[in-house]
Design a protein around this motif. Structure first.
Motif, PDB file in Angstrom:
ATOM      1  N   LYS A 167      -7.211   1.839   4.829  1.00  0.00           N
ATOM      2  CA  LYS A 167      -7.830   2.160   3.549  1.00  0.00           C
ATOM      3  C   LYS A 167      -7.329   3.489   2.780  1.00  0.00           C
ATOM      4  O   LYS A 167      -7.733   4.441   3.453  1.00  0.00           O
ATOM      5  N   ALA A 168      -6.637   3.613   1.726  1.00  0.00           N
ATOM      6  CA  ALA A 168      -6.138   4.817   1.254  1.00  0.00           C
ATOM      7  C   ALA A 168      -7.336   5.493   0.953  1.00  0.00           C
ATOM      8  O   ALA A 168      -7.037   6.770   0.684  1.00  0.00           O
ATOM      9  N   LYS A 169      -8.511   5.102   0.413  1.00  0.00           N
ATOM     10  CA  LYS A 169      -9.455   6.126   0.218  1.00  0.00           C
ATOM     11  C   LYS A 169      -9.916   6.824   1.406  1.00  0.00           C
ATOM     12  O   LYS A 169     -10.297   8.042   1.249  1.00  0.00           O
ATOM     13  N   THR A 191       0.986  -1.206   0.002  1.00  0.00           N
ATOM     14  CA  THR A 191       0.165  -0.024  -0.083  1.00  0.00           C
ATOM     15  C   THR A 191       0.777   0.985   0.196  1.00  0.00           C
ATOM     16  O   THR A 191       1.816   1.136   0.750  1.00  0.00           O
ATOM     17  N   GLU A 212       2.628   3.626  -6.069  1.00  0.00           N
ATOM     18  CA  GLU A 212       1.809   2.353  -5.868  1.00  0.00           C
ATOM     19  C   GLU A 212       2.765   1.320  -6.268  1.00  0.00           C
ATOM     20  O   GLU A 212       2.825   0.284  -5.843  1.00  0.00           O
ATOM     21  N   TYR A 237      -6.998   9.580  -0.832  1.00  0.00           N
ATOM     22  CA  TYR A 237      -5.952   9.166  -1.986  1.00  0.00           C
ATOM     23  C   TYR A 237      -6.929   8.544  -3.047  1.00  0.00           C
ATOM     24  O   TYR A 237      -7.630   7.599  -2.741  1.00  0.00           O
ATOM     25  N   LYS A 238      -6.550   8.984  -4.524  1.00  0.00           N
ATOM     26  CA  LYS A 238      -7.597   8.328  -5.343  1.00  0.00           C
ATOM     27  C   LYS A 238      -6.641   7.414  -6.030  1.00  0.00           C
ATOM     28  O   LYS A 238      -5.509   7.579  -6.419  1.00  0.00           O
ATOM     29  N   LYS A 239      -7.185   6.175  -6.126  1.00  0.00           N
ATOM     30  CA  LYS A 239      -6.254   5.049  -6.901  1.00  0.00           C
ATOM     31  C   LYS A 239      -5.751   5.512  -8.090  1.00  0.00           C
ATOM     32  O   LYS A 239      -6.417   6.207  -8.921  1.00  0.00           O
ATOM     33  N   LYS A 240      -4.534   5.036  -8.297  1.00  0.00           N
ATOM     34  CA  LYS A 240      -3.892   5.219  -9.757  1.00  0.00           C
ATOM     35  C   LYS A 240      -3.508   6.698 -10.015  1.00  0.00           C
ATOM     36  O   LYS A 240      -3.044   7.019 -11.241  1.00  0.00           O
TER      37      LYS A 240
END
Ligand SMILES: Cc1ncc(COP(=O)(O)O)c(C=O)c1O
Length: 425
Positions: free
Chosen positions: A375-377, A367, A390, A381-384
Protein backbone atom coordinates in the motif's frame (compact mmCIF):
# COMPACT_ATOMS: atom_id res chain seq x y z
CA UNK A 1 5.67 -33.64 -23.78
CA UNK A 2 5.53 -30.70 -21.35
CA UNK A 3 5.17 -27.17 -22.72
CA UNK A 4 7.84 -25.01 -21.15
CA UNK A 5 6.76 -21.90 -19.26
CA UNK A 6 9.08 -18.94 -19.78
CA UNK A 7 9.39 -17.17 -16.45
CA UNK A 8 10.84 -13.80 -15.56
CA UNK A 9 11.17 -13.15 -11.89
CA UNK A 10 11.77 -16.44 -10.11
CA UNK A 11 15.15 -17.45 -11.44
CA UNK A 12 17.20 -14.48 -12.48
CA UNK A 13 20.70 -15.88 -11.93
CA UNK A 14 20.18 -19.32 -10.46
CA UNK A 15 21.87 -22.19 -12.33
CA UNK A 16 23.60 -25.54 -11.90
CA UNK A 17 26.93 -24.07 -10.83
CA UNK A 18 25.35 -21.97 -8.04
CA UNK A 19 23.53 -25.08 -6.90
CA UNK A 20 26.77 -27.11 -6.83
CA UNK A 21 28.72 -24.33 -5.10
CA UNK A 22 25.95 -24.13 -2.48
CA UNK A 23 26.02 -27.87 -1.89
CA UNK A 24 29.78 -27.66 -1.53
CA UNK A 25 29.38 -24.81 1.00
CA UNK A 26 26.88 -26.56 3.25
CA UNK A 27 28.59 -29.96 3.23
CA UNK A 28 32.31 -30.32 2.65
CA UNK A 29 33.29 -26.71 3.47
CA UNK A 30 30.92 -26.08 6.35
CA UNK A 31 33.22 -27.02 9.27
CA UNK A 32 35.93 -24.57 8.20
CA UNK A 33 33.72 -21.76 6.93
CA UNK A 34 33.80 -19.56 10.00
CA UNK A 35 37.57 -19.27 9.88
CA UNK A 36 37.73 -17.90 6.35
CA UNK A 37 38.28 -14.29 5.48
CA UNK A 38 35.71 -14.37 2.67
CA UNK A 39 33.88 -11.19 3.68
CA UNK A 40 36.90 -8.94 4.01
CA UNK A 41 38.41 -10.36 0.81
CA UNK A 42 35.12 -9.84 -0.97
CA UNK A 43 34.79 -6.25 0.27
CA UNK A 44 38.30 -5.44 -0.95
CA UNK A 45 37.64 -7.12 -4.28
CA UNK A 46 34.51 -5.07 -4.76
CA UNK A 47 36.11 -1.71 -4.01
CA UNK A 48 38.90 -2.48 -6.46
CA UNK A 49 36.38 -3.61 -8.99
CA UNK A 50 34.52 -0.29 -8.67
CA UNK A 51 37.87 1.58 -8.87
CA UNK A 52 37.45 3.17 -5.42
CA UNK A 53 40.08 1.33 -3.29
CA UNK A 54 40.22 4.23 -0.80
CA UNK A 55 36.53 3.99 0.12
CA UNK A 56 35.17 2.08 3.12
CA UNK A 57 32.62 -0.71 2.82
CA UNK A 58 30.18 -2.27 5.28
CA UNK A 59 28.36 -5.54 4.57
CA UNK A 60 24.83 -6.19 5.78
CA UNK A 61 22.38 -9.01 5.59
CA UNK A 62 19.99 -6.89 3.45
CA UNK A 63 20.22 -3.77 1.30
CA UNK A 64 17.73 -1.82 3.43
CA UNK A 65 20.10 -2.16 6.39
CA UNK A 66 22.83 -0.52 4.32
CA UNK A 67 20.59 2.47 3.53
CA UNK A 68 19.41 2.76 7.13
CA UNK A 69 23.03 2.87 8.33
CA UNK A 70 24.00 5.46 5.73
CA UNK A 71 21.21 7.66 7.12
CA UNK A 72 22.37 6.95 10.69
CA UNK A 73 25.92 7.98 9.77
CA UNK A 74 24.51 11.25 8.44
CA UNK A 75 22.56 11.61 11.68
CA UNK A 76 19.16 12.38 10.16
CA UNK A 77 16.79 14.36 12.40
CA UNK A 78 12.97 14.48 12.24
CA UNK A 79 12.92 17.80 10.40
CA UNK A 80 15.35 16.63 7.66
CA UNK A 81 13.95 15.91 4.23
CA UNK A 82 15.16 13.04 2.06
CA UNK A 83 14.22 13.20 -1.60
CA UNK A 84 13.43 9.83 -3.17
CA UNK A 85 12.24 8.88 -6.66
CA UNK A 86 8.50 8.56 -7.19
CA UNK A 87 9.00 5.15 -8.85
CA UNK A 88 10.79 2.97 -6.33
CA UNK A 89 10.69 -0.08 -4.07
CA UNK A 90 9.00 -0.16 -0.66
CA UNK A 91 12.23 -1.22 1.09
CA UNK A 92 13.69 2.17 0.19
CA UNK A 93 10.69 3.95 1.74
CA UNK A 94 10.81 1.76 4.87
CA UNK A 95 14.50 2.48 5.59
CA UNK A 96 13.98 6.22 5.05
CA UNK A 97 10.89 6.35 7.27
CA UNK A 98 12.66 4.39 10.03
CA UNK A 99 15.61 6.79 9.97
CA UNK A 100 13.21 9.50 11.34
CA UNK A 101 13.62 11.63 8.23
CA UNK A 102 10.76 13.02 6.17
CA UNK A 103 10.36 11.28 2.82
CA UNK A 104 9.71 13.51 -0.20
CA UNK A 105 8.84 11.73 -3.43
CA UNK A 106 9.99 13.51 -6.58
CA UNK A 107 8.72 12.58 -10.03
CA UNK A 108 10.76 10.85 -12.75
CA UNK A 109 11.58 11.39 -16.38
CA UNK A 110 9.74 9.02 -18.73
CA UNK A 111 12.75 8.18 -20.92
CA UNK A 112 15.34 7.41 -18.27
CA UNK A 113 13.26 6.55 -15.17
CA UNK A 114 15.59 8.87 -13.18
CA UNK A 115 14.60 12.04 -11.38
CA UNK A 116 13.08 14.71 -13.59
CA UNK A 117 15.80 17.28 -12.88
CA UNK A 118 13.50 20.33 -13.01
CA UNK A 119 11.05 18.76 -10.57
CA UNK A 120 13.92 17.64 -8.35
CA UNK A 121 15.24 21.20 -8.14
CA UNK A 122 11.75 22.45 -7.26
CA UNK A 123 11.53 19.94 -4.41
CA UNK A 124 14.78 21.08 -2.81
CA UNK A 125 14.19 23.22 0.28
CA UNK A 126 16.30 24.45 3.18
CA UNK A 127 15.35 21.25 5.01
CA UNK A 128 16.64 18.91 2.27
CA UNK A 129 19.47 16.87 3.70
CA UNK A 130 19.80 14.00 1.23
CA UNK A 131 19.01 13.18 -2.39
CA UNK A 132 18.63 9.44 -2.93
CA UNK A 133 19.40 8.66 -6.57
CA UNK A 134 18.20 5.37 -8.05
CA UNK A 135 19.73 3.76 -11.15
CA UNK A 136 16.48 2.08 -12.10
CA UNK A 137 16.74 -1.24 -13.97
CA UNK A 138 20.45 -0.63 -14.58
CA UNK A 139 20.26 2.66 -16.53
CA UNK A 140 23.12 4.69 -14.98
CA UNK A 141 22.10 8.17 -13.87
CA UNK A 142 24.26 11.10 -15.01
CA UNK A 143 25.72 11.62 -11.52
CA UNK A 144 27.81 14.65 -12.47
CA UNK A 145 24.63 16.66 -12.98
CA UNK A 146 23.19 15.51 -9.64
CA UNK A 147 26.43 16.15 -7.76
CA UNK A 148 26.51 19.70 -9.13
CA UNK A 149 22.98 20.41 -7.87
CA UNK A 150 23.81 18.84 -4.50
CA UNK A 151 26.98 20.89 -4.11
CA UNK A 152 25.17 24.14 -4.92
CA UNK A 153 22.60 23.36 -2.22
CA UNK A 154 24.94 21.75 0.32
CA UNK A 155 23.08 18.41 0.22
CA UNK A 156 24.47 14.89 0.60
CA UNK A 157 23.89 12.32 -2.13
CA UNK A 158 23.24 8.59 -1.74
CA UNK A 159 23.16 6.26 -4.75
CA UNK A 160 20.79 3.31 -4.84
CA UNK A 161 22.75 0.83 -6.97
CA UNK A 162 20.56 -2.20 -6.20
CA UNK A 163 19.98 -2.61 -9.98
CA UNK A 164 23.16 -1.16 -11.38
CA UNK A 165 26.23 -3.19 -10.46
CA UNK A 166 28.54 -3.00 -13.51
CA UNK A 167 26.72 -0.05 -15.17
CA UNK A 168 28.98 2.87 -16.10
CA UNK A 169 28.36 6.51 -16.95
CA UNK A 170 31.09 8.93 -18.07
CA UNK A 171 33.84 6.45 -17.08
CA UNK A 172 32.47 6.07 -13.54
CA UNK A 173 30.93 2.94 -12.15
CA UNK A 174 27.62 3.71 -10.48
CA UNK A 175 28.07 4.17 -6.76
CA UNK A 176 31.43 5.87 -6.90
CA UNK A 177 30.68 9.62 -7.12
CA UNK A 178 28.13 10.14 -4.35
CA UNK A 179 28.85 10.37 -0.62
CA UNK A 180 27.38 6.91 -0.05
CA UNK A 181 26.07 4.10 -2.22
CA UNK A 182 24.38 0.77 -1.61
CA UNK A 183 24.51 -2.32 -3.81
CA UNK A 184 22.56 -5.54 -3.51
CA UNK A 185 23.18 -9.15 -4.43
CA UNK A 186 19.77 -10.33 -3.26
CA UNK A 187 18.52 -13.39 -5.15
CA UNK A 188 16.87 -11.46 -7.98
CA UNK A 189 19.65 -8.92 -8.55
CA UNK A 190 22.49 -8.49 -11.07
CA UNK A 191 24.48 -11.24 -9.37
CA UNK A 192 23.08 -13.28 -6.50
CA UNK A 193 24.49 -14.55 -3.24
CA UNK A 194 20.85 -15.06 -2.13
CA UNK A 195 21.08 -12.03 0.12
CA UNK A 196 23.51 -9.20 0.84
CA UNK A 197 23.47 -5.40 0.88
CA UNK A 198 26.66 -3.40 1.03
CA UNK A 199 27.26 0.20 1.85
CA UNK A 200 30.14 2.00 0.15
CA UNK A 201 31.29 5.15 1.94
CA UNK A 202 33.09 7.51 -0.43
CA UNK A 203 32.94 10.67 1.71
CA UNK A 204 36.11 10.64 3.90
CA UNK A 205 34.29 12.59 6.64
CA UNK A 206 32.30 9.45 7.57
CA UNK A 207 35.00 6.76 7.32
CA UNK A 208 35.95 6.62 11.01
CA UNK A 209 32.36 6.54 12.22
CA UNK A 210 31.59 3.78 9.71
CA UNK A 211 34.44 1.60 11.00
CA UNK A 212 33.06 1.91 14.55
CA UNK A 213 29.59 0.99 13.30
CA UNK A 214 30.94 -2.22 11.77
CA UNK A 215 31.76 -3.56 15.22
CA UNK A 216 28.15 -3.23 16.42
CA UNK A 217 26.62 -5.58 13.85
CA UNK A 218 25.39 -9.02 14.88
CA UNK A 219 25.66 -12.22 12.85
CA UNK A 220 22.45 -13.80 11.49
CA UNK A 221 21.46 -17.08 13.13
CA UNK A 222 22.71 -20.33 11.58
CA UNK A 223 19.11 -21.24 10.67
CA UNK A 224 18.67 -18.02 8.75
CA UNK A 225 21.92 -18.61 6.86
CA UNK A 226 20.94 -22.20 6.02
CA UNK A 227 17.49 -21.04 4.83
CA UNK A 228 19.24 -18.67 2.46
CA UNK A 229 21.62 -21.30 1.17
CA UNK A 230 18.87 -23.85 0.70
CA UNK A 231 17.07 -21.43 -1.61
CA UNK A 232 19.68 -22.06 -4.33
CA UNK A 233 19.14 -25.80 -4.21
CA UNK A 234 15.34 -25.82 -3.94
CA UNK A 235 14.88 -23.17 -6.59
CA UNK A 236 17.22 -24.93 -9.01
CA UNK A 237 15.11 -28.06 -8.82
CA UNK A 238 11.91 -26.01 -8.90
CA UNK A 239 13.00 -24.42 -12.16
CA UNK A 240 14.05 -27.73 -13.69
CA UNK A 241 10.70 -29.33 -12.85
CA UNK A 242 8.48 -26.24 -13.19
CA UNK A 243 6.38 -27.82 -15.93
CA UNK A 244 6.78 -31.52 -15.09
CA UNK A 245 3.38 -32.24 -13.56
CA UNK A 246 3.78 -28.77 -12.02
CA UNK A 247 6.24 -30.29 -9.55
CA UNK A 248 8.41 -27.15 -9.51
CA UNK A 249 5.42 -25.02 -8.52
CA UNK A 250 4.70 -27.43 -5.66
CA UNK A 251 8.35 -27.21 -4.49
CA UNK A 252 8.11 -23.42 -4.53
CA UNK A 253 4.81 -23.38 -2.66
CA UNK A 254 5.94 -25.82 0.03
CA UNK A 255 9.31 -24.15 0.55
CA UNK A 256 7.58 -20.79 1.02
CA UNK A 257 4.74 -22.05 3.21
CA UNK A 258 7.01 -24.19 5.40
CA UNK A 259 9.51 -21.33 5.67
CA UNK A 260 12.32 -23.48 4.29
CA UNK A 261 13.47 -20.38 2.45
CA UNK A 262 13.37 -16.72 3.46
CA UNK A 263 10.58 -14.33 2.38
CA UNK A 264 11.18 -11.73 -0.33
CA UNK A 265 9.71 -9.07 1.92
CA UNK A 266 8.76 -9.41 5.57
CA UNK A 267 5.30 -8.30 6.78
CA UNK A 268 7.01 -5.36 8.50
CA UNK A 269 8.68 -4.26 5.28
CA UNK A 270 5.42 -4.39 3.35
CA UNK A 271 3.82 -2.04 5.86
CA UNK A 272 6.97 0.08 6.36
CA UNK A 273 7.29 -0.92 10.02
CA UNK A 274 10.53 -2.92 9.93
CA UNK A 275 12.85 -1.59 12.63
CA UNK A 276 15.63 -4.18 12.95
CA UNK A 277 18.61 -3.21 10.85
CA UNK A 278 21.63 -4.64 12.62
CA UNK A 279 22.47 -7.90 10.91
CA UNK A 280 25.85 -8.56 9.30
CA UNK A 281 26.57 -10.79 6.34
CA UNK A 282 27.72 -14.40 6.82
CA UNK A 283 30.94 -15.91 5.43
CA UNK A 284 29.24 -18.74 3.57
CA UNK A 285 27.26 -16.33 1.41
CA UNK A 286 30.38 -14.22 0.79
CA UNK A 287 32.04 -17.34 -0.61
CA UNK A 288 29.17 -17.74 -3.10
CA UNK A 289 29.28 -14.06 -3.98
CA UNK A 290 32.93 -14.24 -5.02
CA UNK A 291 32.13 -17.15 -7.31
CA UNK A 292 29.28 -15.16 -8.86
CA UNK A 293 31.31 -11.99 -9.36
CA UNK A 294 33.60 -13.97 -11.63
CA UNK A 295 30.58 -14.50 -13.93
CA UNK A 296 29.35 -10.91 -14.09
CA UNK A 297 30.71 -10.30 -17.61
CA UNK A 298 28.92 -13.38 -18.86
CA UNK A 299 25.61 -12.31 -17.23
CA UNK A 300 25.92 -8.78 -18.59
CA UNK A 301 26.76 -9.91 -22.12
CA UNK A 302 23.78 -12.28 -22.06
CA UNK A 303 21.37 -9.57 -20.85
CA UNK A 304 22.68 -7.03 -23.35
CA UNK A 305 22.36 -9.53 -26.24
CA UNK A 306 18.79 -10.29 -25.25
CA UNK A 307 17.96 -6.58 -25.01
CA UNK A 308 19.34 -6.10 -28.52
CA UNK A 309 17.19 -8.94 -29.84
CA UNK A 310 14.07 -7.43 -28.25
CA UNK A 311 14.98 -4.02 -29.70
CA UNK A 312 15.41 -5.43 -33.19
CA UNK A 313 12.45 -7.77 -33.29
CA UNK A 314 9.55 -6.15 -31.44
CA UNK A 315 7.46 -4.25 -33.94
CA UNK A 316 4.00 -3.38 -32.73
CA UNK A 317 1.89 -0.26 -32.40
CA UNK A 318 1.26 -1.00 -28.70
CA UNK A 319 4.95 -0.81 -27.82
CA UNK A 320 7.16 2.08 -26.70
CA UNK A 321 10.81 1.46 -25.90
CA UNK A 322 12.04 3.02 -22.65
CA UNK A 323 15.85 3.04 -22.58
CA UNK A 324 18.24 4.21 -25.26
CA UNK A 325 21.90 3.74 -24.38
CA UNK A 326 23.83 7.00 -24.69
CA UNK A 327 27.41 7.11 -26.02
CA UNK A 328 28.70 7.97 -22.56
CA UNK A 329 26.99 4.97 -20.92
CA UNK A 330 27.41 1.26 -20.48
CA UNK A 331 24.17 -0.34 -19.27
CA UNK A 332 24.19 -3.70 -17.51
CA UNK A 333 20.70 -4.31 -19.06
CA UNK A 334 19.54 -5.70 -15.70
CA UNK A 335 15.87 -5.46 -16.76
CA UNK A 336 14.26 -4.97 -20.15
CA UNK A 337 11.36 -2.51 -19.74
CA UNK A 338 8.88 -1.26 -22.32
CA UNK A 339 5.64 0.70 -22.15
CA UNK A 340 2.18 -0.22 -23.38
CA UNK A 341 -0.43 2.36 -24.29
CA UNK A 342 -2.59 2.20 -21.14
CA UNK A 343 -3.17 0.37 -17.86
CA UNK A 344 -6.01 -1.63 -19.41
CA UNK A 345 -3.71 -2.76 -22.23
CA UNK A 346 -1.04 -3.62 -19.63
CA UNK A 347 -3.44 -5.91 -17.75
CA UNK A 348 -4.67 -7.48 -20.99
CA UNK A 349 -1.07 -8.02 -22.16
CA UNK A 350 0.03 -9.74 -18.94
CA UNK A 351 -2.92 -12.14 -19.25
CA UNK A 352 -2.27 -12.74 -22.96
CA UNK A 353 1.40 -13.62 -22.33
CA UNK A 354 0.46 -15.91 -19.43
CA UNK A 355 -2.01 -17.75 -21.64
CA UNK A 356 0.85 -18.34 -24.09
CA UNK A 357 3.25 -19.65 -21.42
CA UNK A 358 5.24 -16.48 -20.74
CA UNK A 359 5.23 -14.97 -17.25
CA UNK A 360 6.38 -11.36 -17.56
CA UNK A 361 7.70 -9.52 -14.49
CA UNK A 362 4.81 -7.75 -12.81
CA UNK A 363 6.25 -6.63 -9.44
CA UNK A 364 6.85 -3.10 -10.76
CA UNK A 365 3.60 -2.93 -12.75
CA UNK A 366 0.44 -1.24 -11.49
CA UNK A 367 2.07 0.57 -8.57
CA UNK A 368 4.80 3.18 -8.36
CA UNK A 369 5.86 1.89 -4.92
CA UNK A 370 6.82 -1.67 -5.83
CA UNK A 371 5.99 -4.46 -5.39
CA UNK A 372 2.36 -4.32 -6.38
CA UNK A 373 0.93 -5.83 -3.19
CA UNK A 374 2.21 -2.91 -1.09
CA UNK A 375 0.00 0.00 0.00
CA UNK A 376 1.68 3.22 -1.22
CA UNK A 377 -0.01 5.13 1.61
CA UNK A 378 2.03 3.16 4.18
CA UNK A 379 5.17 4.27 2.38
CA UNK A 380 4.25 7.93 2.88
CA UNK A 381 3.27 8.38 -0.77
CA UNK A 382 0.38 10.72 -1.55
CA UNK A 383 -1.63 9.62 -4.57
CA UNK A 384 -1.18 11.77 -7.70
CA UNK A 385 1.88 13.53 -6.27
CA UNK A 386 4.13 11.91 -8.95
CA UNK A 387 1.98 11.57 -12.04
CA UNK A 388 4.69 10.36 -14.45
CA UNK A 389 5.77 7.67 -11.97
CA UNK A 390 2.17 6.46 -11.64
CA UNK A 391 1.70 6.51 -15.40
CA UNK A 392 4.90 4.53 -16.00
CA UNK A 393 3.88 1.95 -13.38
CA UNK A 394 0.52 1.57 -15.06
CA UNK A 395 2.02 0.90 -18.48
CA UNK A 396 5.36 -0.83 -17.89
CA UNK A 397 6.22 -4.45 -18.72
CA UNK A 398 9.51 -6.17 -17.91
CA UNK A 399 10.44 -9.03 -20.23
CA UNK A 400 12.38 -12.21 -19.36
CA UNK A 401 16.15 -11.79 -19.76
CA UNK A 402 17.75 -14.07 -17.14
CA UNK A 403 20.39 -16.68 -17.85
CA UNK A 404 17.94 -19.46 -18.66
CA UNK A 405 16.23 -17.53 -21.46
CA UNK A 406 17.42 -18.77 -24.84
CA UNK A 407 17.50 -16.98 -28.22
CA UNK A 408 14.66 -19.21 -29.47
CA UNK A 409 12.55 -18.20 -26.49
CA UNK A 410 13.29 -14.52 -27.07
CA UNK A 411 12.16 -14.91 -30.69
CA UNK A 412 9.00 -16.67 -29.51
CA UNK A 413 8.29 -13.77 -27.12
CA UNK A 414 8.86 -11.19 -29.87
CA UNK A 415 6.48 -13.04 -32.20
CA UNK A 416 3.83 -13.20 -29.48
CA UNK A 417 4.19 -9.48 -28.76
CA UNK A 418 3.95 -8.62 -32.46
CA UNK A 419 0.77 -10.69 -32.75
CA UNK A 420 -0.84 -9.10 -29.68
CA UNK A 421 -4.01 -7.18 -30.55
CA UNK A 422 -5.65 -5.19 -27.77
CA UNK A 423 -9.39 -4.89 -27.24
CA UNK A 424 -8.70 -1.71 -25.29
CA UNK A 425 -6.45 0.07 -27.83
C1 LIG B 1 15.35 0.14 -6.42
C2 LIG B 1 15.61 -0.84 -5.33
N1 LIG B 1 16.38 -0.47 -4.30
C3 LIG B 1 16.65 -1.31 -3.29
C4 LIG B 1 16.14 -2.59 -3.28
C5 LIG B 1 16.43 -3.49 -2.11
O1 LIG B 1 17.19 -4.56 -2.47
P1 LIG B 1 17.07 -5.97 -1.70
O2 LIG B 1 16.09 -6.77 -2.44
O3 LIG B 1 18.43 -6.46 -1.78
O4 LIG B 1 16.65 -5.71 -0.31
C6 LIG B 1 15.32 -3.02 -4.31
C7 LIG B 1 14.73 -4.37 -4.30
O5 LIG B 1 14.32 -4.93 -5.26
C8 LIG B 1 15.06 -2.13 -5.36
O6 LIG B 1 14.30 -2.50 -6.38
Amino acid sequence: MFTKTITTDFFTTIDGSICINTLDTITYRLPTLRKWASISEMERELLEYLWVPESEILSFYRWSEALYHALKLIDIKAKDEIIVQGYTCVVVSNAVLQSWGKIIYSDIDKNTLWFDIKKLEKNITKKTKVILVQHTFGKPVDMQQIMKIAKQNNILVIEDCAHSLWSISWDHHTGTLADFSMFSSWRDKVISSVTWGFLVINNPEYLKKARRMKELLTMPSRTLTVRNLIYNILWYFAYKTYDIFKLGRVIMLISRRCKLITDILSKEEKTCSKTKFWTAYPNSLAYLWRKELAKIDMYTTHRRNIAELYDMNIKTKHWEKVFIEDNNEFMNAFRYPFLLTSHKVQKEFIKYMKNHGVLVWTSWSGTNIAPKWVKAKNAGYKKKSCLVSEDIANRIILLPNHMWVTIDEVMKICKLINKFESKNA
